[in-house]
Design an enzyme around this catalytic site. Structure first.
Site, PDB file in Angstrom:
ATOM      1  N   GLN A   1      51.561  24.670   0.221  1.00 23.64           N
ATOM      2  CA  GLN A   1      51.357  25.414  -1.030  1.00 23.64           C
ATOM      3  C   GLN A   1      49.900  25.350  -1.480  1.00 23.64           C
ATOM      4  OE1 GLN A   1      53.693  27.282  -2.171  1.00 23.64           O
ATOM      5  NE2 GLN A   1      55.466  26.441  -1.113  1.00 23.64           N
TER       6      GLN A   1
ATOM      7  N   CYS B   1      64.446  21.970  -0.993  1.00 23.35           N
ATOM      8  CA  CYS B   1      64.030  21.000   0.037  1.00 23.35           C
ATOM      9  C   CYS B   1      63.291  19.815  -0.575  1.00 23.35           C
ATOM     10  CB  CYS B   1      63.164  21.642   1.116  1.00 23.35           C
ATOM     11  SG  CYS B   1      64.006  22.896   2.062  1.00 23.35           S
TER      12      CYS B   1
ATOM     13  N   ASP C   1      49.812  17.767   2.849  1.00 24.39           N
ATOM     14  CA  ASP C   1      50.779  18.841   3.081  1.00 24.39           C
ATOM     15  C   ASP C   1      50.257  20.025   2.278  1.00 24.39           C
ATOM     16  OD1 ASP C   1      52.744  20.721   2.799  1.00 24.39           O
ATOM     17  OD2 ASP C   1      54.360  19.303   2.354  1.00 24.39           O
TER      18      ASP C   1
ATOM     19  N   HIS D   1      58.169  17.615  -0.307  1.00 23.47           N
ATOM     20  CA  HIS D   1      59.137  18.459   0.399  1.00 23.47           C
ATOM     21  C   HIS D   1      59.781  17.604   1.505  1.00 23.47           C
ATOM     22  CE1 HIS D   1      60.330  21.691   3.222  1.00 23.47           C
ATOM     23  NE2 HIS D   1      60.186  22.552   2.240  1.00 23.47           N
TER      24      HIS D   1
ATOM     25  N   LYS E   1      53.697  31.407   4.746  1.00 27.46           N
ATOM     26  CA  LYS E   1      53.546  31.309   3.291  1.00 27.46           C
ATOM     27  C   LYS E   1      52.224  31.891   2.809  1.00 27.46           C
ATOM     28  CE  LYS E   1      56.800  27.575   2.727  1.00 27.46           C
ATOM     29  NZ  LYS E   1      57.138  26.279   2.152  1.00 27.46           N
TER      30      LYS E   1
HETATM   31  C1  PLP Z   1      57.512  25.261   2.741  1.00 25.89           C
HETATM   32  C2  PLP Z   1      56.954  23.897   2.590  1.00 25.89           C
HETATM   33  C3  PLP Z   1      56.944  22.999   3.660  1.00 25.89           C
HETATM   34  C4  PLP Z   1      57.564  23.325   4.997  1.00 25.89           C
HETATM   35  O1  PLP Z   1      56.988  24.433   5.609  1.00 25.89           O
HETATM   36  P1  PLP Z   1      57.669  25.090   6.891  1.00 25.89           P
HETATM   37  O2  PLP Z   1      56.947  26.373   7.025  1.00 25.89           O
HETATM   38  O3  PLP Z   1      59.128  25.250   6.565  1.00 25.89           O
HETATM   39  O4  PLP Z   1      57.443  24.163   8.029  1.00 25.89           O
HETATM   40  C5  PLP Z   1      56.382  21.763   3.454  1.00 25.89           C
HETATM   41  N1  PLP Z   1      55.848  21.421   2.279  1.00 25.89           N
HETATM   42  C6  PLP Z   1      55.837  22.251   1.226  1.00 25.89           C
HETATM   43  C7  PLP Z   1      55.204  21.811  -0.052  1.00 25.89           C
HETATM   44  C8  PLP Z   1      56.396  23.513   1.342  1.00 25.89           C
HETATM   45  O5  PLP Z   1      56.389  24.337   0.295  1.00 25.89           O
END
Ligand code: PLP
Length: 400
Positions: free
Chosen positions: A198, A359, A195, A118, A221
């Site tokens: 997800q 993104c 990260d 992302h 999320k």
């Molecule tokens: C949504 C997402 C992000 C960013 O998260 P934010 O809540 O916008 O800071 C980073 N990595 C992944 C894989 C995402 O799905």
């Protein structure tokens, strides 16, 4: 407890008296009433600045805030709640890291990410590279949409200092072998960042078992509010790191010339923290734990298989990636229909999907596209949502 998306849906105000089919959970999730009410009650009953006030109201606010920290630490099996840092979200957490451990890189040292990241796990590292002269390297993906680590020495080198990879792709749904990747990073002496935007919302995450040094995620999320996210870090790492932001709360002493830092985690929480949102995230964690992450993962797995079976037989529908280990995210395109037109038609039937680059422009470029359609699932989705989607798709294909 029997897992029933239909009865869970009743906990979410947005689904009441509505035929909304919400399939954009990789972008953000809906909020159960308990999360909304927990935030409201904080403001109604216990609003005072945390960690400062001697009066009872301040103690109550601080207790609720610190209870949320403890809950979240247990949820990901962190060894200590002191290793939980409240940030604004995954983006905030990764920027904090890129400004602290990213800032001390030397020219020629390497940061390793991947083609499926992302933007929030790409751009902060590009900025770190600009500041330090370090080098940014990418692990490519194979035809199935998995990380291609068939030639590890090419990517994990003695120069590699930071490895930062997504737990699950927000475009392809690929679940990466995080533990194995952590071991590869450590074998060359690099720190390993996940990260987990997800990851944590969709599966049981145990940060100790994953052997990572840092794990990042977003509250919104995983049924929680916007404006709050987590950076978990191993205590030894956090103690050695410089703070990113300066201000109130993060200091021990301040003179006109210089300052000393508060202990971890407060060293990284400058200013009045997002305590109302943090408390809301605590309620979301309770809600998820009550269902259990095992059941959630199993439910999403079943739903994904169901959707894939139905989508695979649609003529002219192209699916992106075919990773054997995947979560509830499916990207696709329909022949001769622009994804934006598709999303608009689906909206007529109150079906919400995402279209665009998600993104992840470098990944889309690798896939040879500028936009795809994406559906992504969560606890309240069921097979009827996918049936409605397929039904709507049939009429769109007739129209075009
Ligand atoms: C949504 C997402 C992000 C960013 O998260 P934010 O809540 O916008 O800071 C980073 N990595 C992944 C894989 C995402 O799905």
């Amino acid at each position: 407890m029997e897992f029933s998306p239909a009865s869970l849906k009743r906990d979410f105000p947005i689904f009441q008296d509505s035929d909304l089919v919400y399939l954009d959970n990789a972008a953000t999730t809906q909020k159960p009433g308990i999360v909304i009410e927990t935030i409201e009650s904080l403001y109604r009953e216990a609003n005072a600045n945390v960690h400062r006030a001697i009066y009872s109201l301040g103690t109550e606010a601080t207790n609720r805030f610190e209870t949320a920290r403890l809950k979240i630490s247990k949820f990901i099996n962190a060894p200590s709640e002191k290793e939980i840092i409240f940030t604004g979200g995954t983006t905030g957490s990764i920027n904090l890291l890129s400004r602290s451990i990213g800032n001390i890189l030397k020219p020629g040292e390497e940061i390793l990410i991947s083609e499926m990241e992302h933007h929030s796990n790409i751009v902060p590292w590009q900025l770190a590279v600009q500041r330090t002269g370090a080098v940014l390297k990418y692990i490519p993906i194979n035809k199935n949409g998995e990380l291609d680590i068939s030639d590890p020495e090419k990517y994990f080198t003695p120069q590699t200092k930071i490895v930062s990879l997504t737990h699950m792709s927000n475009v392809l749904g690929t679940i990466n072998p995080v533990k194995k990747l952590a071991q590869m990073a450590h074998s060359v002496g690099a720190v390993f960042i996940v990260d987990g935007a997800q990851g944590v919302p969709h599966m049981k995450v145990d940060v100790q078992d994953l052997e990572c040094d840092f794990y990042t995620f977003s509250g919104h999320k995983m049924l929680g509010p916007t404006g709050v996210g987590i950076l978990w870090g191993e205590m030894r790492q956090l103690e050695n790191m410089d703070p990113f932001m300066g201000g109130g709360e993060m200091i021990d002493t301040v003179t006109m010339e210089s300052s000393t830092w508060n202990s971890v985690p407060y060293k990284f929480e400058a200013g009045t923290p997002n305590f109302a949102q943090a408390v809301g995230l605590g309620a979301a964690v309770d809600y998820l734990e009550n269902i259990t992450m095992e059941k959630i993962a199993e439910h999403e797995q079943g739903l994904t298989n169901y959707a894939l079976t139905k989508l695979r037989i649609i003529e002219g529908l192209h699916l992106y990636g075919n990773p054997p280990k995947r979560g509830g995210v499916i990207s696709f395109n329909l022949k001769n229909i622009h994804p934006h037109d598709l999303a608009q038609f689906l909206n007529e039937d109150n079906i919400a999907i995402r279209v665009g680059h998600h993104c992840a422009q470098p990944l889309l470029k690798t896939l040879g596209e500028t936009a795809t359609a994406r559906m992504s699932f969560y606890i309240y989705n069921d097979e009827s949502d996918i049936d409605k989607f397929c039904h709507s798709l049939d009429s769109i294909r007739e129209y075009f």
